[in-house]
Every structure is written in structure tokens, then in C-alpha cells.
Design an enzyme around this catalytic site. Structure first.
Site, PDB file in Angstrom:
ATOM      1  CB  VAL A  18      -0.899   0.017   1.127  1.00  0.00           C
ATOM      2  CG1 VAL A  18      -1.542   1.421   1.274  1.00  0.00           C
ATOM      3  CG2 VAL A  18      -1.936  -1.109   1.183  1.00  0.00           C
ATOM      4  CG  ASP A  36       9.152  -0.295   5.911  1.00  0.00           C
ATOM      5  OD1 ASP A  36       8.153  -0.645   5.243  1.00  0.00           O
ATOM      6  OD2 ASP A  36       9.809  -1.178   6.593  1.00  0.00           O
ATOM      7  CB  THR A  87      -4.593  -3.289  10.530  1.00  0.00           C
ATOM      8  OG1 THR A  87      -5.383  -3.198   9.338  1.00  0.00           O
ATOM      9  CG2 THR A  87      -4.230  -1.994  11.254  1.00  0.00           C
ATOM     10  CB  THR A 122      -8.242  -2.373   7.016  1.00  0.00           C
ATOM     11  OG1 THR A 122      -8.073  -2.199   5.776  1.00  0.00           O
ATOM     12  CG2 THR A 122      -9.618  -2.875   7.291  1.00  0.00           C
ATOM     13  CB  CYS A 262      -8.019  -7.257   2.051  1.00  0.00           C
ATOM     14  SG  CYS A 262      -7.078  -5.712   1.845  1.00  0.00           S
ATOM     15  NE  ARG A 333       0.656  -9.029   2.749  1.00  0.00           N
ATOM     16  CZ  ARG A 333       0.172  -7.612   2.620  1.00  0.00           C
ATOM     17  NH1 ARG A 333       0.098  -6.860   3.696  1.00  0.00           N
ATOM     18  NH2 ARG A 333      -0.311  -7.254   1.430  1.00  0.00           N
TER      19      ARG A 333
END
Length: 426
Positions: A18, A36, A87, A122, A262, A333
């Protein structure tokens, strides 16, 4: 408080799937600092390389005003911050807000009067103002909506999608005051060619994000359940969906594994908030249970096919083609492929993984698994097409079945091969 876009200096916190595309687009127009915590990530971006494959070397070079750093002090020169940290969910499928907490604490040490902090991660509705803002206030000593302001603009990045890129995806924006909201919207509008949608509040923008993926999750759960019904009826799910799809308003969802960062995660943020308020969601959590258990269902179907062919699981070898959570993407992920392998392994099946998109080191670090660079042909009792990478489609049935023995089971999760050319498919 007045805001001036000509004085904009942007800091992007988190340079993953993102954050990096966002930093690149901002860095084409504004002085931008991409931060980062992973030094190795900063090093590779400094070399013009992106291991997520979201940005090419050419795109990175076009961001002439973008600098990368792992030093938080460098962010102090900025006045508009965008937080894009992950998140995830933790034990009991509860929101794990530690990355947001750490990012907020870090920003509290660098923000100044008049600065804006926008969250893209999110969250559940209310989290920005109820969780993040108090951290910023306490740690910085500044007063919310007097000294600093916040916004929320949900990310809509689709990893591996080269058609729907950041500038061409309409962006939802919001702010903690009307003036802040207008400014946040104008900043995003300057890089988003598809346009923006300014929500009336931060909570509305937060809620919009979680229901985007919750809707997809519930629809996929429906067709996953239909697939289990049709298997018992003895008909092919894809044929049924194609027939139903001739109606103009039939939604073209397909069964499959729901992994990634997501769809399999966001619904839990919404249900967590709902349960806090005394409401216990039924449909959303039912869909989550179905999708979370699809890996076990697939494994059971593979085991049944093996037994029908006289293959004993114990001592058998299986090749799983694909480990990423989706096609043509290196992202591993929350991939549900590992759950299939774990279930088969519990019956004594030895598993080999092959995925030309995934970084072996990432796979090793995330799951402790070793991939096979070039699977040996004619050696496997089971071959599973788990991810629809273009490379696997190009192999065709001859190339894929060549990995198996003459009596092997060929199972296709992603409809890469025609039904008549496989032993079974989801």
C-alpha cells in the site's frame, strides 16, 4: 487553521504493497519521505528494486522528489503524514492494533502544530479517533483539532493487479474537521486521476473500507457452500455457475480459498466493533467460518480421491503448484494453501511446493517451508493446482500432469484446466 498545498511535505509510514505506490505517486509532485522500519527494505528501494513487484524500477525513478529512510527523525521535516502499516488479526480473530500503536507513538514524536496525520490502514469504525488520536495527543502534548488534525482514506490496492493501479482507483477521503477534510481530499485528488469521494466523517470512511471486503467474503462463502452441495449432488460447480451466469444480474463469484491481507481479515474488524456494542453478527461470521474451513474441505476431497485410486496417504508425495494467496502476485500473507498442506501432512503425505512468483526466503521466514525450484517429473502421487498463475496456465494439462505418476491424482482448485482433464476440482 489554514492549509496550503504549495507547502506540502509528505511522509509515508510503511512501504509495503500500500505505502510504496502511494509514496511514488506523491513523490512525483511533492517532497516526500518514505519511511519503513525494515532497513533491508529501504536498501532495496534505494537500489531501484521492489520485491513486492508493485512498482517497477522506471516508476521508482520517476518519483524524483521521493527519499527513503529508516530513520524516524527524517520525518520531522514533513507536515502531512500517511500511515499505511498492516492491521492483522491476533488470537481469537481479534484486531491486532500494535503496528498502528507503534506508528502513532513514533509520529507523536515528530509532528508539529498544524500537521495532518492520515490513516489508510484498515480498522473498525471509530478506531482512528478512539485509538490513534489519544496516542498522538498524549505523546505529543498537542491538542487534537486545534494543534493537529487527522484524516482517514482507506487503501484500495489490489496486489498483482496491473490494470487497477493507485491513480485509476477512486479514493474515499475524510477529515476530522470540515477544513481538514477538504484539504485531505484536495491532496489525494492531485494524484488520483479517477477522482475522490469525500465522506461525511472518518467513521463513515472507516466503515466503507471494512464492508468492501466483507461483502466479497460473504459472497465467496456462499459459492463455497454451493460447491460443497453440488459435490454431493454430483454435478460440476463451474457448469452450474456458468448456466446461472446467463441471467443479467447474477454475480460472477467463484469458489476458492480466501487468504491475503484483506478479505479474510477485514470482516473481523467489523464484527469486533459490533460485538463491543452488544450486537452479535451472524451472516458475516458464518461466512468467515465457511471460508476459513475451505482448506480442510479441499484436503478432504484430495484424500478421498487418493483412496478411490488406491493411494494410501501415508508415504505419498504431493506437489502443490502455487503458494501465494492469489495469482500473479508474490504475496504469501495469510495464504490458505499452507493449511491444505498441513492437513495432508497430518495423514503422512510429504508435500513439495513450487511457486515461480514467491521469494523462497519470504516463504521460509513466514512459514518455515522450503520450495522446490524445479519439481521432478513423474514422481508425485498428487498434483494440486492451488494458484492460477499465468505460468501454470501456460503449462496446460500435459505440462502439469507430467509431474505426477500414471496413477496420480490431479486436483484443480482454481479452474485452470477443463473439468474433463482433471480428477476433481473445487
Amino acid at each position: 487553521m489554514s492549509f496550503n498545498i504549495s507547502e506540502l511535505r509528505i511522509g509515508v509510514i510503511g512501504l509495503g504493497y500500500v505505502g510504496l505506490p502511494l509514496a511514488v505517486e506523491f513523490g512525483k509532485q511533492y517532497p516526500t519521505v518514505g519511511f519503513d522500519v525494515k532497513v533491508e527494505r529501504i536498501d532495496e528501494l534505494g537500489r531501484g528494486e521492489d520485491s513486492t513487484l508493485e512498482c517497477s524500477s522506471e516508476e521508482l525513478s520517476e518519483a524524483t522528489q521521493l527519499d527513503f529512510t529508516a530513520d524516524a527523525a527524517e520525518l520531522a521535516k514533513c507536515n502531512f503524514y500517511v500511515v499505511t502499516v498492516p492491521t492483522p488479526i491476533g488470537d481469537g480473530n481479534r484486531p491486532l492494533l500494535t503496528p498502528l500503536k507503534l506508528a502513532s507513538r513514533m509520529l507523536a514524536g515528530v509532528i508539529s502544530k498544524g500537521d495532518i496525520v492520515v490513516y489508510e490502514s484498515t480498522v473498525y469504525p471509530g478506531a482512528t479517533e478512539e485509538f490513534c488520536v489519544p496516542i498522538l495527543e498524549k505523546e505529543s502534548g498537542l491538542v487534537f483539532n486545534e494543534d493537529f488534525f487527522v484524516g482517514y482514506s482507506p487503501e484500495r490496492i489490489n496486489p498483482g493487479d496491473k490494470e487497477h493501479r493507485l491513480p485509476s482507483i477512486l479514493k474515499v477521503t475524510s477529515g476530522s474537521t470540515e477544513e481538514c477534510a477538504e484539504f485531505v481530499d484536495s491532496v489525494y485528488a492531485s494524484i488520483i486521476t479517477a477522482g475522490t469521494h469525500k465522506a461525511s466523517s472518518i467513521k463513515v470512511a472507516e466503515a466503507a473500507k471494512v464492508i468492501e471486503n466483507t461483502q466479497r467474503d460473504v459472497n465467496i462463502a456462499l459459492v463455497n457452500e454451493l460447491a460443497m452441495i453440488f459435490e454431493r449432488v454430483g454435478i460440476d460447480t463451474e457448469e452450474v455457475l456458468e448456466a446461472a451466469g446467463t441471467k443479467w444480474n447474477f454475480l460472477p463469484f467463484r469458489p476458492g480459498l480466501v487468504g491475503g491481507h484483506c478479505i479474510g481479515v477485514d470482516p473481523y474488524y467489523l464484527t469486533y466493533k459490533a460485538q463491543q456494542l452488544g450486537f452479535h453478527p451472524q451472516m458475516i461470521l458464518a461466512g468467515r467460518r465457511i471460508n476459513d474451513n475451505m482448506s480442510l474441505y479441499v484436503a478432504s476431497q484430495i484424500l478421498k480421491r487418493m483412496l478411490k485410486k488406491g493411494l494410501q496417504p501415508s508415504g505419498s508425495r504431493a506437489l502443490i503448484l502455487g503458494l501465494a494467496f492469489k495469482e500473479n502476485c508474490p504475496d504469501v500473507r495469510n495464504t490458505k494453501v499452507v493449511d491444505i498442506a498441513s492437513e495432508l501432512s497430518s495423514y503422512g503425505v510429504t508435500i513439495d511446493f513450487h511457486d515461480p512468483w514467491c521469494d523462497p526466503e519470504d516463504v521460509k521466514n513466514a512459514y518455515g517451508l522450503t520450495m522446490v525450484a524445479e519439481p521432478e517429473k513423474g514422481t508425485y502421487d498428487v498434483v494440486v493446482v492451488a494458484v492460477a498463475h499465468d505460468e501454470f496456465r501456460a503449462m496446460g494439462v500435459d505440462g502439469i500432469s507430467a509431474f505426477g505418476k500414471k496413477t496420480s491424482v490431479l486436483y484443480d482448485i482454481k479452474y485452470v484446466l477443463p473439468a474433463e482433464q482433471v480428477d476433481d476440482r473445487l
